[in-house]
Design an enzyme around this catalytic site. Structure first.
Site, PDB file in Angstrom:
ATOM      1  N   ASP A 169      -4.139 -22.559 -25.572  1.00  0.00           N
ATOM      2  CA  ASP A 169      -4.395 -23.462 -26.518  1.00  0.00           C
ATOM      3  C   ASP A 169      -3.745 -24.828 -26.456  1.00  0.00           C
ATOM      4  OD1 ASP A 169      -5.912 -21.763 -27.924  1.00  0.00           O
ATOM      5  OD2 ASP A 169      -4.417 -20.874 -29.233  1.00  0.00           O
ATOM      6  N   GLY A 170      -2.478 -24.836 -25.822  1.00  0.00           N
ATOM      7  CA  GLY A 170      -1.557 -26.141 -25.610  1.00  0.00           C
ATOM      8  C   GLY A 170      -2.443 -26.936 -24.582  1.00  0.00           C
TER       9      GLY A 170
ATOM     10  N   GLU B 139      -2.600 -30.203 -36.483  1.00  0.00           N
ATOM     11  CA  GLU B 139      -1.653 -30.600 -37.761  1.00  0.00           C
ATOM     12  C   GLU B 139      -0.934 -32.028 -37.347  1.00  0.00           C
ATOM     13  OE1 GLU B 139       0.600 -28.630 -35.063  1.00  0.00           O
ATOM     14  OE2 GLU B 139      -0.644 -27.439 -36.399  1.00  0.00           O
TER      15      GLU B 139
ATOM     16  N   ALA C 117      -9.061 -25.903 -38.357  1.00  0.00           N
ATOM     17  CA  ALA C 117      -9.354 -25.353 -36.693  1.00  0.00           C
ATOM     18  C   ALA C 117      -7.688 -25.449 -36.401  1.00  0.00           C
ATOM     19  CB  ALA C 117      -9.477 -26.570 -35.931  1.00  0.00           C
TER      20      ALA C 117
ATOM     21  N   THR D  91      -4.587 -21.843 -38.808  1.00  0.00           N
ATOM     22  CA  THR D  91      -3.831 -20.773 -38.189  1.00  0.00           C
ATOM     23  C   THR D  91      -2.783 -20.606 -37.502  1.00  0.00           C
ATOM     24  OG1 THR D  91      -5.567 -20.443 -36.503  1.00  0.00           O
ATOM     25  CG2 THR D  91      -6.095 -19.511 -38.706  1.00  0.00           C
ATOM     26  N   ALA D  92      -2.347 -21.968 -37.137  1.00  0.00           N
ATOM     27  CA  ALA D  92      -1.554 -22.220 -36.069  1.00  0.00           C
ATOM     28  C   ALA D  92      -0.092 -22.403 -36.812  1.00  0.00           C
ATOM     29  CB  ALA D  92      -1.645 -23.539 -35.391  1.00  0.00           C
ATOM     30  N   TYR D  93       0.651 -23.505 -36.669  1.00  0.00           N
ATOM     31  CA  TYR D  93       1.954 -23.800 -37.543  1.00  0.00           C
ATOM     32  C   TYR D  93       1.647 -23.431 -38.772  1.00  0.00           C
ATOM     33  CZ  TYR D  93       6.577 -26.180 -38.026  1.00  0.00           C
ATOM     34  OH  TYR D  93       7.808 -26.458 -38.478  1.00  0.00           O
ATOM     35  N   ASN D  94       0.736 -23.819 -39.446  1.00  0.00           N
ATOM     36  CA  ASN D  94       0.401 -23.968 -40.765  1.00  0.00           C
ATOM     37  C   ASN D  94       0.442 -22.488 -41.190  1.00  0.00           C
ATOM     38  OD1 ASN D  94      -0.776 -24.767 -43.594  1.00  0.00           O
ATOM     39  ND2 ASN D  94      -2.384 -23.522 -42.809  1.00  0.00           N
TER      40      ASN D  94
ATOM     41  N   SER E  27       2.008 -19.868 -39.921  1.00  0.00           N
ATOM     42  CA  SER E  27       3.537 -19.560 -39.845  1.00  0.00           C
ATOM     43  C   SER E  27       4.401 -20.237 -40.836  1.00  0.00           C
ATOM     44  CB  SER E  27       3.973 -19.989 -38.387  1.00  0.00           C
ATOM     45  OG  SER E  27       3.423 -19.454 -37.269  1.00  0.00           O
TER      46      SER E  27
END
EC number: 2.7.1.23
Length: 258
Positions: free
Chosen positions: A45-46, A118, A155, A158-161, A163
């Site tokens: 992803d990165g 984000e 999109a 589901t990442a940092y948000n 967590s």
């Protein structure tokens, strides 16, 4: 003249991605990125975010099909050498509108940077951040005391948000998530879900004593005075997915993972 789309191939510097790149180049024809109608990206992803940002910086946007050779691979398809032509023909496309953050620093500099997942504001020292939060020019929180706060796209929800205990937003919902990171005051505020046409502004209160940085995906600006965030509709991005493993299905499925 062939009507086949011209494809470019890019890979992260990991050993697995480089090995896969070598195998693909031996099996298929590729052109340089600047000549391509579509990009195949190998990595995690990165690396996908890095590739998307490279296109935004070059101001040349083409569809991108990622294959996972990283860890999570949420934005990627499964790595397979075989039947690439057929996969690309059947791939389902998703439009993703990035965020755009405009940052003013304490020293008077200004930066405008896109973000696919984000924009995060984070305290730089042991002191908590103190922020005024405005929505469409109206102050909704005169003082938010926290470790930080973020604005996420569907999109990126589901990442940092996620967590940070933010909501999962369905793709195509035309919403953004405003999520605090370890909030201290107001004690019970847990964030907001806002229409994507909302303009959000954060003003750093006491930026010298309580310095704050702003991060758009992977790019950081330190010692900020204020930041304005909104959706950038001028540069939509297109991600391609196998029909059986699409991004909207993955986002929906995340709501049922314990």
């Amino acid at each position: 003249m062939s009507s086949e789309p011209r494809r470019a191939l890019v890979a992260s510097p990991t050993q697995a991605a480089r090995a896969a790149e070598e195998r693909l180049r031996a099996a298929y024809d590729f052109v340089p990125v600047e000549q391509a109608d579509m990009i195949i990206a190998l990595g995690g992803d990165g690396f996908m975010l890095q590739t998307l940002h490279s296109m935004l910086e070059a101001r040349r946007i083409v569809p991108i099909f990622g294959m996972n050779l990283g860890t999570v691979g949420f934005l990627m398809n499964e790595w397979r050498l075989e039947r690439l032509d057929q996969r690309l023909e059947k791939a389902k496309s998703f439009k993703v509108n990035p965020l755009r953050m405009t940052v003013d620093t304490v020293d008077g500099e200004r930066f405008s940077i896109p973000a696919i997942n984000e924009v995060s504001l984070l305290r730089e020292t042991r002191q908590t951040a103190k922020l005024e939060v405005q929505v469409n020019g109206r102050t909704v929180l005169p003082e938010l005391v926290c470790d930080g706060v973020l604005v996420a796209t569907p999109a990126g929800s589901t990442a940092y948000n996620l967590s940070a205990h933010g909501p999962i937003l369905p793709l195509g919902s035309a919403l953004v998530a405003l999520t605090p990171i370890s909030p201290f005051r107001p004690r019970r505020w847990r964030g907001a879900i806002l229409p994507e046409n909302t303009v959000i502004r954060f003003i750093v209160l006491d930026p010298v004593k309580r310095p704050v940085s702003a991060v758009a995906d992977q790019r950081e600006v330190r010692d900020i005075a204020q930041v304005e965030i909104g959706i950038d509709r001028a540069t939509p991005l297109t991600l391609l997915f196998d029909p059986e493993h699409t991004l909207d299905d993955r986002i929906a499925a995340e709501q049922f993972i314990a």
